[in-house]
Write a protein that holds these residues in place. Structure first.
Motif, PDB file in Angstrom:
ATOM      1  N   ASP A 189       2.993  -5.170  -3.594  1.00  0.00           N
ATOM      2  CA  ASP A 189       2.447  -4.015  -2.415  1.00  0.00           C
ATOM      3  C   ASP A 189       2.427  -2.917  -3.724  1.00  0.00           C
ATOM      4  O   ASP A 189       2.234  -1.918  -3.779  1.00  0.00           O
ATOM      5  CB  ASP A 189       3.482  -3.579  -0.921  1.00  0.00           C
ATOM      6  CG  ASP A 189       4.002  -4.402  -0.320  1.00  0.00           C
ATOM      7  OD1 ASP A 189       2.417  -4.917  -0.314  1.00  0.00           O
ATOM      8  OD2 ASP A 189       4.239  -3.558   0.548  1.00  0.00           O
TER       9      ASP A 189
ATOM     10  N   TRP B 193      -0.573  -0.634  -4.295  1.00  0.00           N
ATOM     11  CA  TRP B 193      -0.472   0.905  -5.004  1.00  0.00           C
ATOM     12  C   TRP B 193      -0.868   1.627  -6.514  1.00  0.00           C
ATOM     13  O   TRP B 193      -1.733   2.517  -5.846  1.00  0.00           O
ATOM     14  CB  TRP B 193       0.905   1.382  -4.264  1.00  0.00           C
ATOM     15  CG  TRP B 193       0.626   2.686  -3.628  1.00  0.00           C
ATOM     16  CD1 TRP B 193       1.373   3.140  -4.996  1.00  0.00           C
ATOM     17  CD2 TRP B 193       0.587   3.685  -3.288  1.00  0.00           C
ATOM     18  NE1 TRP B 193       1.473   5.086  -4.176  1.00  0.00           N
ATOM     19  CE2 TRP B 193       0.778   4.586  -3.006  1.00  0.00           C
ATOM     20  CE3 TRP B 193      -0.109   2.786  -1.351  1.00  0.00           C
ATOM     21  CZ2 TRP B 193       0.202   5.513  -1.982  1.00  0.00           C
ATOM     22  CZ3 TRP B 193      -0.511   3.783  -0.336  1.00  0.00           C
ATOM     23  CH2 TRP B 193       0.134   4.915  -0.961  1.00  0.00           C
TER      24      TRP B 193
ATOM     25  N   GLN C 151      -4.217   4.213  -5.420  1.00  0.00           N
ATOM     26  CA  GLN C 151      -4.389   4.918  -5.970  1.00  0.00           C
ATOM     27  C   GLN C 151      -4.511   5.263  -7.679  1.00  0.00           C
ATOM     28  O   GLN C 151      -5.474   6.794  -7.728  1.00  0.00           O
ATOM     29  CB  GLN C 151      -2.644   5.910  -7.198  1.00  0.00           C
ATOM     30  CG  GLN C 151      -1.692   6.135  -5.712  1.00  0.00           C
ATOM     31  CD  GLN C 151      -0.565   6.478  -6.323  1.00  0.00           C
ATOM     32  OE1 GLN C 151       0.045   6.094  -7.908  1.00  0.00           O
ATOM     33  NE2 GLN C 151       0.755   7.337  -6.375  1.00  0.00           N
TER      34      GLN C 151
ATOM     35  N   TRP D 223       1.056   2.443   5.706  1.00  0.00           N
ATOM     36  CA  TRP D 223       1.134   2.022   4.706  1.00  0.00           C
ATOM     37  C   TRP D 223       2.497   3.355   4.273  1.00  0.00           C
ATOM     38  O   TRP D 223       3.888   2.662   3.996  1.00  0.00           O
ATOM     39  CB  TRP D 223       0.785   2.474   3.691  1.00  0.00           C
ATOM     40  CG  TRP D 223      -0.204   0.712   3.122  1.00  0.00           C
ATOM     41  CD1 TRP D 223      -1.105   0.002   3.580  1.00  0.00           C
ATOM     42  CD2 TRP D 223       0.218  -0.164   1.851  1.00  0.00           C
ATOM     43  NE1 TRP D 223      -1.591  -1.083   3.134  1.00  0.00           N
ATOM     44  CE2 TRP D 223      -0.617  -1.299   1.506  1.00  0.00           C
ATOM     45  CE3 TRP D 223       1.626   0.144   1.118  1.00  0.00           C
ATOM     46  CZ2 TRP D 223      -0.780  -1.940   0.806  1.00  0.00           C
ATOM     47  CZ3 TRP D 223       0.850  -0.771  -0.088  1.00  0.00           C
ATOM     48  CH2 TRP D 223       0.328  -1.548  -0.207  1.00  0.00           C
TER      49      TRP D 223
ATOM     50  N   ALA E  26       4.060   6.647  -0.286  1.00  0.00           N
ATOM     51  CA  ALA E  26       2.771   5.921   0.143  1.00  0.00           C
ATOM     52  C   ALA E  26       3.336   7.732   1.004  1.00  0.00           C
ATOM     53  O   ALA E  26       2.340   8.248   1.572  1.00  0.00           O
ATOM     54  CB  ALA E  26       2.866   5.246   1.282  1.00  0.00           C
TER      55      ALA E  26
ATOM     56  N   ALA F  96       0.002  10.758  -2.314  1.00  0.00           N
ATOM     57  CA  ALA F  96      -0.841   9.192  -2.152  1.00  0.00           C
ATOM     58  C   ALA F  96      -2.312   9.900  -1.374  1.00  0.00           C
ATOM     59  O   ALA F  96      -2.639   8.003  -0.728  1.00  0.00           O
ATOM     60  CB  ALA F  96       0.260   9.486  -0.259  1.00  0.00           C
TER      61      ALA F  96
ATOM     62  N   TYR G  33      -0.412  -0.993   7.844  1.00  0.00           N
ATOM     63  CA  TYR G  33      -0.724  -1.248   6.666  1.00  0.00           C
ATOM     64  C   TYR G  33      -0.756  -3.201   6.835  1.00  0.00           C
ATOM     65  O   TYR G  33      -0.383  -3.238   8.610  1.00  0.00           O
ATOM     66  CB  TYR G  33       0.877  -1.647   6.853  1.00  0.00           C
ATOM     67  CG  TYR G  33       2.016  -2.570   6.080  1.00  0.00           C
ATOM     68  CD1 TYR G  33       2.299  -1.839   4.880  1.00  0.00           C
ATOM     69  CD2 TYR G  33       2.162  -3.994   5.963  1.00  0.00           C
ATOM     70  CE1 TYR G  33       2.436  -3.519   3.273  1.00  0.00           C
ATOM     71  CE2 TYR G  33       3.255  -5.120   5.203  1.00  0.00           C
ATOM     72  CZ  TYR G  33       2.709  -4.468   3.556  1.00  0.00           C
ATOM     73  OH  TYR G  33       3.532  -5.366   2.931  1.00  0.00           O
TER      74      TYR G  33
ATOM     75  N   VAL H 290      -6.370  -0.227   1.379  1.00  0.00           N
ATOM     76  CA  VAL H 290      -5.237  -0.886   0.643  1.00  0.00           C
ATOM     77  C   VAL H 290      -4.212  -2.403   0.369  1.00  0.00           C
ATOM     78  O   VAL H 290      -4.550  -2.539  -0.503  1.00  0.00           O
ATOM     79  CB  VAL H 290      -4.724   0.621   0.953  1.00  0.00           C
ATOM     80  CG1 VAL H 290      -3.159   0.282   0.199  1.00  0.00           C
ATOM     81  CG2 VAL H 290      -5.050   1.807   1.147  1.00  0.00           C
TER      82      VAL H 290
END
Length: 380
Positions: free
Chosen positions: A180, A184, A188, A269, A276, A281, A289, A319
């Motif tokens: 994760d 992320w 991002q 998320w 998140a 974010a 998710y 994501v």
């Protein structure tokens, strides 16, 4: 119609046309899809809308449908794949500072069916700097708008498209297997970089003297005045006859009527990964998710059991799965979905498969029918 792959028949236009191709015309792409449909021949039903997904006992989902004439019907499935487009788990949104300030006749979202001919000779403001904002600005200019002003919050348009970087097999195939934190970090970065409008679309706008881009120009005030609209930005005040809003969409399953029963249980998320919910974010915390095969996951054990048979093959999978909804990722994403659905069905039916195995009695070897060699002194 597209005649078939190169190995099945001669190409449509020849090698020289292929070498000179920049972008495939949409009409040719549609022709190819038509050919593919004729070859695969999947059952497709047009003019049918899913209005409700109702989970039932026994791992079944009732799919409530409405056709173009308003007739209602219900189908049933053990697995449901959502793949109806980019807004399938959300909705195109107009900021409240626009909808609260203006009459509906004075604005439209870029996703709306806009009557561009009605904008001939009028002043048009466009809010947003993405591809759809420039597409709509160009359409207004080409329809004869007197002036089109496009307002962007950024100081400059992003020159680099991170989505182009993503289009290699290593990323598209293996991104879902990252942890994760690494997922992320990638997302991002991609959303921070944003993407520019296509060069061709940008050029369609800048070819007109009646077009202007205003950078560092978020709306600080907006009001209706004598049938037109007045707006202010840090760079000055402007008047327009019509506003086109290119502010994108919100990912929120609760905005989809057909997901009304499922939405409260869908884990996001923000539910599963602390950053998140943070200030950087970029709205990604609202994305669902998903599991390894695009399946929804639940906020508790009960919702997880229901959602596991519903698969989210939409942009909202970004994501969790990477570039899931794009054409380049299709062969990797579709494979994961198929693997997930078949895994679900097989494991749910494991007891039946075991019973089938135990009852399997198809004889393959029959020793009594085999010819026996005759022994002779020469063979001993």
């Amino acid at each position: 119609m597209y005649p078939g792959p190169r190995w099945a028949s001669p190409p449509c236009f020849g090698d020289a046309a292929w070498d000179g191709l920049v972008k495939i015309p949409k009409e040719h792409w549609q022709a190819y899809l038509g050919w593919l449909r004729s070859v695969v021949n999947p059952p497709i039903f047009h003019g049918v809308e899913v209005i409700d997904l109702e989970p039932l006992e026994g791992g079944i989902t009732a799919i409530h449908l409405r056709d173009a004439d308003g007739h209602l019907s219900t189908d049933f499935a053990r697995a449901v794949v959502l793949a109806p487009g980019i807004e399938a788990t959300g909705a195109w949104t107009v900021p409240t500072f626009v909808s609260d300030a203006l009459s509906p006749s004075l604005y439209a979202h870029t996703a709306d069916d806009i009557d561009f001919d009605a904008l001939k000779g009028r002043r048009v403001a466009v809010l947003g700097g993405g591809a759809s904002a420039f597409d709509n600005a160009a359409s207004a200019l080409e329809a004869g708008a007197a002036q089109v002003d496009l307002f962007v919050r950024r100081s400059v348009l992003p020159p680099v498209n991170p989505y182009r970087w993503m289009e290699f097999t290593g990323f598209l195939r293996n991104f879902p297997d990252l942890d994760d934190a690494m997922k992320w970090a990638f997302m991002q970065t991609i959303f921070r970089m944003n993407q520019p409008p296509p060069q061709d679309t940008f050029n369609r706008c800048t070819a007109w003297q009646s077009f202007a881009i205003h950078h560092d120009s978020p709306f600080t005030a907006l009001s209706e005045r004598d049938g037109a609209l007045a707006l202010k930005t840090p760079k000055g005040a402007f008047v327009a006859d019509f506003l086109i809003v290119g502010t994108g969409m919100a990912v929120d399953p609760a905005l989809r009527p057909e997901l009304g029963r499922l939405a409260p249980g869908i884990a996001t998320w923000a539910d599963r990964f602390a950053p998140a919910s943070g200030p950087d974010a970029y709205g990604l915390g609202a994305y669902p998710y998903l599991g390894d095969a695009f399946q929804f996951t639940g906020r508790d054990a009960a919702s997880d059991a229901v959602l596991a048979r519903h698969y989210c093959y939409t942009f909202a999978a970004m994501v969790s799965q990477g570039c899931s909804a794009g054409i380049s990722a299709l062969k990797f994403g579709a494979e994961r979905v198929v693997r997930g659905v078949t895994r679900q069905l097989f494991t749910e039916d494991a007891a039946q498969h075991l019973a089938s195995l135990r009852a399997f009695d198809e004889v393959e070897l029959r020793p009594e029918t085999s010819p026996r060699p005759t022994l002779t002194p020469e063979t001993i």
